[in-house]
Every structure is written in C-alpha cells, then in structure tokens.
Design a protein around this motif. Structure first.
Motif, PDB file in Angstrom:
ATOM      1  N   GLU A 176       0.842  -1.176  -0.018  1.00  0.00           N
ATOM      2  CA  GLU A 176      -0.074  -0.014  -0.104  1.00  0.00           C
ATOM      3  C   GLU A 176       0.994   1.167  -0.047  1.00  0.00           C
ATOM      4  N   VAL A 177       1.997   1.135   0.530  1.00  0.00           N
ATOM      5  CA  VAL A 177       2.805   2.488   0.698  1.00  0.00           C
ATOM      6  C   VAL A 177       3.820   2.563  -0.743  1.00  0.00           C
ATOM      7  N   CYS A 178       3.727   1.556  -1.400  1.00  0.00           N
ATOM      8  CA  CYS A 178       4.511   1.759  -2.770  1.00  0.00           C
ATOM      9  C   CYS A 178       3.624   2.262  -3.832  1.00  0.00           C
ATOM     10  N   ARG A 179       2.433   2.538  -3.720  1.00  0.00           N
ATOM     11  CA  ARG A 179       1.524   3.306  -4.582  1.00  0.00           C
ATOM     12  C   ARG A 179       1.816   4.630  -4.856  1.00  0.00           C
ATOM     13  N   ILE A 180       1.922   5.172  -5.972  1.00  0.00           N
ATOM     14  CA  ILE A 180       2.299   6.468  -6.328  1.00  0.00           C
ATOM     15  C   ILE A 180       0.924   7.424  -6.433  1.00  0.00           C
ATOM     16  N   GLU A 181       0.668   8.219  -5.786  1.00  0.00           N
ATOM     17  CA  GLU A 181      -0.604   9.111  -5.626  1.00  0.00           C
ATOM     18  C   GLU A 181      -0.902   9.618  -6.894  1.00  0.00           C
ATOM     19  N   HIS A 182      -0.355  10.288  -7.637  1.00  0.00           N
ATOM     20  CA  HIS A 182      -0.511  10.914  -9.060  1.00  0.00           C
ATOM     21  C   HIS A 182       0.822  10.392  -9.919  1.00  0.00           C
ATOM     22  N   PRO A 183       0.277   9.381 -10.647  1.00  0.00           N
ATOM     23  CA  PRO A 183       1.281   8.978 -11.411  1.00  0.00           C
ATOM     24  C   PRO A 183       1.334   9.596 -12.868  1.00  0.00           C
ATOM     25  N   ARG A 184       2.703   9.891 -13.441  1.00  0.00           N
ATOM     26  CA  ARG A 184       2.749  10.621 -14.721  1.00  0.00           C
ATOM     27  C   ARG A 184       3.483   9.900 -15.659  1.00  0.00           C
ATOM     28  N   ALA A 185       4.786   9.324 -15.058  1.00  0.00           N
ATOM     29  CA  ALA A 185       5.671   8.691 -15.880  1.00  0.00           C
ATOM     30  C   ALA A 185       5.269   7.375 -16.038  1.00  0.00           C
ATOM     31  N   ALA A 186       5.546   6.893 -17.378  1.00  0.00           N
ATOM     32  CA  ALA A 186       5.302   5.508 -17.376  1.00  0.00           C
ATOM     33  C   ALA A 186       5.738   4.549 -16.447  1.00  0.00           C
ATOM     34  N   ASP A 187       6.725   4.445 -15.828  1.00  0.00           N
ATOM     35  CA  ASP A 187       7.087   3.448 -14.710  1.00  0.00           C
ATOM     36  C   ASP A 187       6.010   3.728 -13.349  1.00  0.00           C
ATOM     37  N   GLU A 188       5.815   4.777 -13.345  1.00  0.00           N
ATOM     38  CA  GLU A 188       4.889   5.084 -12.128  1.00  0.00           C
ATOM     39  C   GLU A 188       3.471   4.546 -12.581  1.00  0.00           C
ATOM     40  N   ILE A 189       3.088   4.742 -13.810  1.00  0.00           N
ATOM     41  CA  ILE A 189       1.781   3.961 -14.136  1.00  0.00           C
ATOM     42  C   ILE A 189       1.878   2.487 -14.101  1.00  0.00           C
ATOM     43  N   ALA A 190       2.877   2.003 -14.620  1.00  0.00           N
ATOM     44  CA  ALA A 190       3.276   0.627 -14.576  1.00  0.00           C
ATOM     45  C   ALA A 190       3.376  -0.230 -13.182  1.00  0.00           C
ATOM     46  N   LEU A 191       4.041   0.717 -12.129  1.00  0.00           N
ATOM     47  CA  LEU A 191       3.847   0.293 -10.967  1.00  0.00           C
ATOM     48  C   LEU A 191       2.516   0.126 -10.278  1.00  0.00           C
ATOM     49  N   ASN A 192       1.877   1.371 -10.383  1.00  0.00           N
ATOM     50  CA  ASN A 192       0.652   1.246 -10.036  1.00  0.00           C
ATOM     51  C   ASN A 192      -0.425   0.149 -10.410  1.00  0.00           C
ATOM     52  N   MET A 193      -0.164  -0.109 -11.743  1.00  0.00           N
ATOM     53  CA  MET A 193      -0.858  -1.213 -12.297  1.00  0.00           C
ATOM     54  C   MET A 193      -0.579  -2.502 -11.753  1.00  0.00           C
ATOM     55  N   ALA A 194       0.767  -2.953 -11.542  1.00  0.00           N
ATOM     56  CA  ALA A 194       1.237  -4.176 -10.774  1.00  0.00           C
ATOM     57  C   ALA A 194       0.826  -4.231  -9.314  1.00  0.00           C
ATOM     58  N   ILE A 195       0.819  -3.048  -8.661  1.00  0.00           N
ATOM     59  CA  ILE A 195       0.321  -3.117  -7.427  1.00  0.00           C
ATOM     60  C   ILE A 195      -1.311  -3.473  -7.426  1.00  0.00           C
ATOM     61  N   GLU A 196      -2.060  -2.997  -8.546  1.00  0.00           N
ATOM     62  CA  GLU A 196      -3.371  -3.369  -8.446  1.00  0.00           C
ATOM     63  C   GLU A 196      -3.773  -4.604  -8.600  1.00  0.00           C
ATOM     64  N   LYS A 197      -2.771  -5.355  -9.397  1.00  0.00           N
ATOM     65  CA  LYS A 197      -2.821  -6.737  -9.720  1.00  0.00           C
ATOM     66  C   LYS A 197      -2.824  -7.796  -8.468  1.00  0.00           C
ATOM     67  N   VAL A 198      -1.619  -7.298  -7.665  1.00  0.00           N
ATOM     68  CA  VAL A 198      -1.351  -7.947  -6.485  1.00  0.00           C
ATOM     69  C   VAL A 198      -2.551  -7.934  -5.601  1.00  0.00           C
ATOM     70  N   GLU A 199      -3.087  -6.700  -5.337  1.00  0.00           N
ATOM     71  CA  GLU A 199      -4.392  -6.357  -4.465  1.00  0.00           C
ATOM     72  C   GLU A 199      -5.485  -6.854  -5.011  1.00  0.00           C
ATOM     73  N   GLU A 200      -5.854  -7.251  -6.215  1.00  0.00           N
ATOM     74  CA  GLU A 200      -6.810  -8.108  -6.727  1.00  0.00           C
ATOM     75  C   GLU A 200      -6.745  -9.584  -6.449  1.00  0.00           C
ATOM     76  N   GLN A 201      -5.637 -10.060  -6.431  1.00  0.00           N
ATOM     77  CA  GLN A 201      -5.288 -11.436  -6.167  1.00  0.00           C
ATOM     78  C   GLN A 201      -5.347 -11.634  -4.681  1.00  0.00           C
ATOM     79  N   ARG A 202      -4.855 -10.720  -3.806  1.00  0.00           N
ATOM     80  CA  ARG A 202      -4.988 -10.810  -2.405  1.00  0.00           C
ATOM     81  C   ARG A 202      -6.471 -10.914  -2.055  1.00  0.00           C
TER      82      ARG A 202
END
Length: 127
Positions: free
Chosen positions: A96-122
């Motif tokens: 939960e701490v790793c999420r970027i609040e307002h992602p702009r860069a491609a790597d920030e968007i991809a990180l948030n997407m990966a976090i969403e996938k993990v949270e969905e699995q959990r």
C-alpha cells in the motif's frame, strides 16, 4: 534500378534485425517473469505502460502473504535494448505504501498497475 535493389536489401536487413531484437527482448521478459513466479507463496503483479511515442515501462512485483514486497523489477526505455533492473528501494515495504498518488511517468503508471494486480489477487484469496 540497382539503387532500388540496394534500398530493398537494406530495408529487409533492418526489418530482420528488428525481429531478432524483439524476440531477444521477449525471451528476456519471459525469463524474468518465470524467475519472479517461482516464489513459494505470495502474490505477483505485472504492470505495463505503453506509449505510442516515448518511454514505455514494465514492472513486476511480488509480495508475501502479508502484502510486503519481496521483489520488484522494472524495465523501461525506448528501444528493444531495455533490460530489467531491480528496484530494491521497494523491498520490505507494505504494498500500500508503494503506490504513487498521481502517476505521470510510464514507470509510475506501470508500478500502480502491478500493485492493483497484487491487491486483486489478495482480495480473491481472502474471499
């Protein structure tokens, strides 16, 4: 007429190089995906941010059962020469701490997407 033949030959050569390097990068992706998937227990998420022009990014993140990041890898760049790199600054932190609040860069968007996938699995696992 010979100049057209040379042009076509160069074009075909460049196209074959592109195919070769694309296949090589795909193999690199598959190796890292398989490596990250080998974690005994926990969750894995992959996020991808592709742009028509500019940098793209792929982030792979794994967590333990409690949602603590165990590994994180990121590949970002413009070309087929991009490779995965470890993101050690996220290891040991709650997802939960790793999420970027307002992602702009491609790597920030991809990180948030990966976090969403993990949270969905959990969430699915807890149901």
């Amino acid at each position: 007429m010979a100049s057209w033949g040379i042009f076509i030959l160069v074009f075909v050569g460049m196209w074959l190089l592109q195919v070769y390097f694309t296949l090589r990068q795909s193999k690199h992706y598959q190796q890292h995906f398989y490596e990250m998937q080998q974690q005994a227990n926990g969750y894995m998420g992959v996020g991808v941010s592709k742009r028509r022009f500019g940098r793209g990014a792929v982030v792979m993140i794994t967590t333990d059962q409690d949602g603590i990041v165990t590994r994180c890898k990121q590949m970002s760049g413009l070309t087929v020469f991009a490779r995965f790199r470890e993101r050690r600054e996220l290891v040991g932190k709650p997802i939960e701490v790793c999420r970027i609040e307002h992602p702009r860069a491609a790597d920030e968007i991809a990180l948030n997407m990966a976090i969403e996938k993990v949270e969905e699995q959990r969430r699915k696992h807890l149901e």
